[in-house]
Every structure is written in structure tokens, then in C-alpha cells.
Design a protein around this motif. Sequence first.
Motif, PDB file in Angstrom:
ATOM      1  N   THR A 142       5.839 -13.033  12.377  1.00  0.00           N
ATOM      2  CA  THR A 142       5.894 -12.074  11.264  1.00  0.00           C
ATOM      3  C   THR A 142       7.146 -12.230  10.402  1.00  0.00           C
ATOM      4  OG1 THR A 142       6.991 -10.371  12.608  1.00  0.00           O
ATOM      5  CG2 THR A 142       4.579 -10.400  12.619  1.00  0.00           C
ATOM      6  N   ALA A 143       8.000 -13.193  10.720  1.00  0.00           N
ATOM      7  CA  ALA A 143       9.287 -13.306  10.024  1.00  0.00           C
ATOM      8  C   ALA A 143       9.112 -13.467   8.515  1.00  0.00           C
ATOM      9  CB  ALA A 143      10.090 -14.474  10.596  1.00  0.00           C
ATOM     10  N   ALA A 144       8.243 -14.371   8.091  1.00  0.00           N
ATOM     11  CA  ALA A 144       8.079 -14.624   6.653  1.00  0.00           C
ATOM     12  C   ALA A 144       7.576 -13.382   5.938  1.00  0.00           C
ATOM     13  CB  ALA A 144       7.127 -15.800   6.435  1.00  0.00           C
ATOM     14  N   HIS A 145       6.626 -12.676   6.555  1.00  0.00           N
ATOM     15  CA  HIS A 145       6.111 -11.455   5.936  1.00  0.00           C
ATOM     16  C   HIS A 145       7.209 -10.404   5.827  1.00  0.00           C
ATOM     17  CE1 HIS A 145       3.491  -8.089   4.957  1.00  0.00           C
ATOM     18  NE2 HIS A 145       4.079  -7.415   5.939  1.00  0.00           N
ATOM     19  N   ARG A 146       7.990 -10.238   6.871  1.00  0.00           N
ATOM     20  CA  ARG A 146       9.038  -9.223   6.837  1.00  0.00           C
ATOM     21  C   ARG A 146      10.092  -9.554   5.796  1.00  0.00           C
ATOM     22  NH1 ARG A 146      11.745  -9.537  11.206  1.00  0.00           N
ATOM     23  NH2 ARG A 146      10.595 -11.152  12.353  1.00  0.00           N
ATOM     24  N   GLU A 147      10.391 -10.829   5.645  1.00  0.00           N
ATOM     25  CA  GLU A 147      11.358 -11.241   4.623  1.00  0.00           C
ATOM     26  C   GLU A 147      10.820 -10.979   3.223  1.00  0.00           C
ATOM     27  OE1 GLU A 147      12.023 -15.298   5.593  1.00  0.00           O
ATOM     28  OE2 GLU A 147      13.134 -14.843   7.448  1.00  0.00           O
ATOM     29  N   ARG A 148       9.540 -11.284   3.001  1.00  0.00           N
ATOM     30  CA  ARG A 148       8.944 -10.998   1.688  1.00  0.00           C
ATOM     31  C   ARG A 148       8.924  -9.493   1.414  1.00  0.00           C
ATOM     32  NH1 ARG A 148       5.284 -15.068   3.310  1.00  0.00           N
ATOM     33  NH2 ARG A 148       3.820 -13.469   4.017  1.00  0.00           N
ATOM     34  N   ALA A 149       8.553  -8.727   2.422  1.00  0.00           N
ATOM     35  CA  ALA A 149       8.490  -7.274   2.251  1.00  0.00           C
ATOM     36  C   ALA A 149       9.861  -6.707   1.902  1.00  0.00           C
ATOM     37  CB  ALA A 149       7.938  -6.623   3.522  1.00  0.00           C
ATOM     38  N   ALA A 150      10.912  -7.248   2.495  1.00  0.00           N
ATOM     39  CA  ALA A 150      12.266  -6.772   2.207  1.00  0.00           C
ATOM     40  C   ALA A 150      12.659  -7.050   0.757  1.00  0.00           C
ATOM     41  CB  ALA A 150      13.261  -7.428   3.156  1.00  0.00           C
ATOM     42  N   ARG A 151      12.075  -8.123   0.192  1.00  0.00           N
ATOM     43  CA  ARG A 151      12.344  -8.467  -1.213  1.00  0.00           C
ATOM     44  C   ARG A 151      11.362  -7.805  -2.165  1.00  0.00           C
ATOM     45  NH1 ARG A 151      12.548 -13.784   1.159  1.00  0.00           N
ATOM     46  NH2 ARG A 151      10.517 -14.262   0.235  1.00  0.00           N
ATOM     47  N   GLY A 152      10.359  -7.101  -1.615  1.00  0.00           N
ATOM     48  CA  GLY A 152       9.330  -6.504  -2.460  1.00  0.00           C
ATOM     49  C   GLY A 152       8.398  -7.541  -3.047  1.00  0.00           C
ATOM     50  N   GLU A 153       8.226  -8.651  -2.355  1.00  0.00           N
ATOM     51  CA  GLU A 153       7.446  -9.781  -2.861  1.00  0.00           C
ATOM     52  C   GLU A 153       6.036  -9.755  -2.269  1.00  0.00           C
ATOM     53  OE1 GLU A 153       7.588 -14.608  -2.184  1.00  0.00           O
ATOM     54  OE2 GLU A 153       9.481 -13.509  -2.371  1.00  0.00           O
ATOM     55  N   LYS A 154       5.025  -9.901  -3.108  1.00  0.00           N
ATOM     56  CA  LYS A 154       3.637  -9.927  -2.667  1.00  0.00           C
ATOM     57  C   LYS A 154       3.175 -11.371  -2.452  1.00  0.00           C
ATOM     58  CE  LYS A 154       3.143  -5.437  -3.219  1.00  0.00           C
ATOM     59  NZ  LYS A 154       2.970  -4.530  -2.059  1.00  0.00           N
ATOM     60  N   HIS A 155       2.174 -11.519  -1.576  1.00  0.00           N
ATOM     61  CA  HIS A 155       1.597 -12.839  -1.347  1.00  0.00           C
ATOM     62  C   HIS A 155       0.083 -12.684  -1.254  1.00  0.00           C
ATOM     63  CE1 HIS A 155       0.810 -16.820   0.213  1.00  0.00           C
ATOM     64  NE2 HIS A 155       2.097 -17.135   0.095  1.00  0.00           N
ATOM     65  N   PRO A 156      -0.664 -13.408  -2.102  1.00  0.00           N
ATOM     66  CA  PRO A 156      -2.128 -13.209  -2.158  1.00  0.00           C
ATOM     67  C   PRO A 156      -2.874 -13.708  -0.921  1.00  0.00           C
ATOM     68  CG  PRO A 156      -1.491 -15.055  -3.545  1.00  0.00           C
ATOM     69  CD  PRO A 156      -0.215 -14.399  -3.097  1.00  0.00           C
ATOM     70  N   VAL A 157      -2.234 -14.525  -0.106  1.00  0.00           N
ATOM     71  CA  VAL A 157      -2.891 -15.023   1.106  1.00  0.00           C
ATOM     72  C   VAL A 157      -2.495 -14.191   2.318  1.00  0.00           C
ATOM     73  CG1 VAL A 157      -3.178 -16.989   2.661  1.00  0.00           C
ATOM     74  CG2 VAL A 157      -3.013 -17.365   0.180  1.00  0.00           C
ATOM     75  N   TRP A 158      -1.195 -14.084   2.581  1.00  0.00           N
ATOM     76  CA  TRP A 158      -0.741 -13.555   3.866  1.00  0.00           C
ATOM     77  C   TRP A 158      -0.624 -12.044   3.944  1.00  0.00           C
ATOM     78  CZ3 TRP A 158      -2.154 -17.210   6.549  1.00  0.00           C
ATOM     79  CH2 TRP A 158      -1.860 -18.533   6.256  1.00  0.00           C
ATOM     80  N   ASP A 159      -0.512 -11.362   2.811  1.00  0.00           N
ATOM     81  CA  ASP A 159      -0.418  -9.897   2.872  1.00  0.00           C
ATOM     82  C   ASP A 159      -1.663  -9.284   3.510  1.00  0.00           C
ATOM     83  OD1 ASP A 159       2.050  -9.996   1.709  1.00  0.00           O
ATOM     84  OD2 ASP A 159       1.422  -9.227  -0.245  1.00  0.00           O
ATOM     85  N   PHE A 160      -2.784  -9.948   3.370  1.00  0.00           N
ATOM     86  CA  PHE A 160      -4.056  -9.477   3.926  1.00  0.00           C
ATOM     87  C   PHE A 160      -3.935  -9.130   5.405  1.00  0.00           C
ATOM     88  CE2 PHE A 160      -8.082 -10.487   6.075  1.00  0.00           C
ATOM     89  CZ  PHE A 160      -9.021  -9.811   5.314  1.00  0.00           C
ATOM     90  N   LEU A 161      -3.149  -9.916   6.144  1.00  0.00           N
ATOM     91  CA  LEU A 161      -3.016  -9.707   7.585  1.00  0.00           C
ATOM     92  C   LEU A 161      -2.299  -8.409   7.923  1.00  0.00           C
ATOM     93  CD1 LEU A 161      -2.021 -13.336   8.626  1.00  0.00           C
ATOM     94  CD2 LEU A 161      -4.268 -12.258   8.878  1.00  0.00           C
ATOM     95  N   PHE A 162      -1.637  -7.801   6.919  1.00  0.00           N
ATOM     96  CA  PHE A 162      -0.875  -6.582   7.164  1.00  0.00           C
ATOM     97  C   PHE A 162      -1.319  -5.423   6.272  1.00  0.00           C
ATOM     98  CE2 PHE A 162       1.666 -10.305   8.121  1.00  0.00           C
ATOM     99  CZ  PHE A 162       2.092 -10.027   9.403  1.00  0.00           C
ATOM    100  N   THR A 163      -2.289  -5.689   5.400  1.00  0.00           N
ATOM    101  CA  THR A 163      -2.796  -4.624   4.522  1.00  0.00           C
ATOM    102  C   THR A 163      -4.250  -4.305   4.862  1.00  0.00           C
ATOM    103  OG1 THR A 163      -3.283  -6.315   2.833  1.00  0.00           O
ATOM    104  CG2 THR A 163      -1.208  -5.102   2.634  1.00  0.00           C
ATOM    105  N   TYR A 164      -5.125  -5.312   4.808  1.00  0.00           N
ATOM    106  CA  TYR A 164      -6.503  -5.078   5.246  1.00  0.00           C
ATOM    107  C   TYR A 164      -6.502  -4.700   6.721  1.00  0.00           C
ATOM    108  CZ  TYR A 164     -11.375  -5.810   6.419  1.00  0.00           C
ATOM    109  OH  TYR A 164     -12.654  -5.623   6.873  1.00  0.00           O
ATOM    110  N   TYR A 165      -5.832  -5.510   7.528  1.00  0.00           N
ATOM    111  CA  TYR A 165      -5.553  -5.113   8.914  1.00  0.00           C
ATOM    112  C   TYR A 165      -4.219  -4.368   8.867  1.00  0.00           C
ATOM    113  CZ  TYR A 165      -9.127  -8.569  10.073  1.00  0.00           C
ATOM    114  OH  TYR A 165     -10.308  -9.275  10.154  1.00  0.00           O
TER     115      TYR A 165
END
Length: 291
Positions: free
Chosen positions: A26-49
Amino acid sequence: MSAVILPRAEWAQRAAAHERRADELTAAHRERAARGEKHPVWDFLFTYYAYKPALLRRWHPGAGVVLEDAPERAGWRWYSRGERAGEVVPDATLFRAEKPALADLVERMLRRTASRPGQFGCFGLHEWAMVYREDEHRHPVPLRLGQEGTDAVVEAHELRCTHFDAFRFFTEDAVPRNRLQLARDSQPDLEQPGCLHAGMDLYKWAVKLGPLIPGELLLDCFELARDIRLLDMEAAPYDLAAWDVQPVRIETADGKAVYVRRQRGFAERGAVLRERMLSAWMPHSAASHTV
């Protein structure tokens, strides 16, 4: 069935290794979230799920496995006290007593999906059906063939989606083009192991079973969902070059062959995880056997 008993030193070591693995996943996702950065592929794993990374860090031993010297877990949900002081054990019978409908649903979904042959003729067109003849799309990402080209691909194929949670996002014009008209109550009757989303949903079922599923299996399911998600978006109609995602061009014969080959590989991985999940909790549960 004799219980597996883990001394504290052993289960604490497994829990620590699990936390490290979860943090890496989850490191990459947590780093993006800390920057307020969205990702059209990987955010799904933490938003839909909609499960937070912290949930993945919590290790459980699985149903019926006794943890020695674990008084701090005595109040955890779906844990029971063991025979000796300080012992606790995830309790599948308690889970079923508290959540009978959920227990029956998960068992039904896992067993029925496992009992069917995989279908491999959908080519990931569910994502194309979600943007068919629509000016506004779920993802603010350009279509690599444009709207007209995307619509033409849909119209050149029969839609064969079997997964309701994909079908429910089809555009109004795409719905009648699907071979089956899907509904929530028929999902257990139609789910099949070739479906990418059925494979990703193993992660969801593992989370819902909570401490009945060993932490290592939970992360294996998450890794499968991650790997499937990439193919799902590689085969989608979106231009994701800005995120270094190269397309699997399912509108071509070569692209279809690549998609099916990888789809079959995921189905094989999913079958193993599905069996491991059933084996982890059903022998310890007062099962309904209503599948």
C-alpha cells in the motif's frame, strides 16, 4: 479436528511479517493520498473496495487457530477465549451466528463460482460498455479511439458480461446489448471464475470474513485483485499513457489473444485462492450447506 496452537513468539513474528508486507503493498497509494494525487488505475482498490490500508495491516490466524498469550485480542470481534488463560481463537460458528445471511452469501458465492467452468469470451468489453454513447465518463481520461471509435468496437461485438457489479455501470444504450440481463439476486447463479471481477472480489470476501481468513491469504487475494485491475484498465478504452499503462488492444485479434491468455491465468490463481478460503473457515463453521 485438532486445533492448531500458535505460541506468542510464532504468531507475533507472523503478524510483524504481515504488517511489513501490507505496508509494501500500500506504500504507493499512501504516498499519493498524502499528496492528494488521484490515480485512475490503482485508486479503485481503495475506493470501490472501500477498505483502508490499515485494515490490510491487521493479521489474523484464521478460523480455529488458537493464539497463546494473546489477552489483548480477547475483545476483538469474532474471537472467542480458548481453553487456557490468555488463549483466543477466531470463531467461525460465532461469525455465522451473528452474520448468518453474510455467511451463507459468501459460502454460496465461493462454492457456486468454483463449480462452474470459466468463460473467456467477454474480452473486457464491460469497460467499453460503461462509456458507450456517453459524453460524460466515469474516469476523466480520454478515450484512445475517441467516442465514435469506441462505440464502433462495442457495436462490432456481442457483450457477454456475467458480473452484476460491472453490468450495473453500463450506459443505458449498452444495457440491452448484453447477452444477459443481470440482477443482484441472480448474481450467485451467474458468477463464473473466468470473470476478472469475480477474481477481484475474492479480496472483498476475504475482508468480510475478517479474522476467519489468515492474514497471508488476505494479502494474496489483494495481490490478485491488484494484478487483475491492471489488465482491466489495460484492456479498457481509455488512453492511460500518461500513467505508463500500455493498452491491450482487445479490438484486434492479437489483443484478444493476450487478454484471454492472461484472463485464464487469473482464473487459475483465483481457483486456488477460492479453495484456500473455503478450507480456512468452513471446516470450523456450523455450515448451512445451502449453496
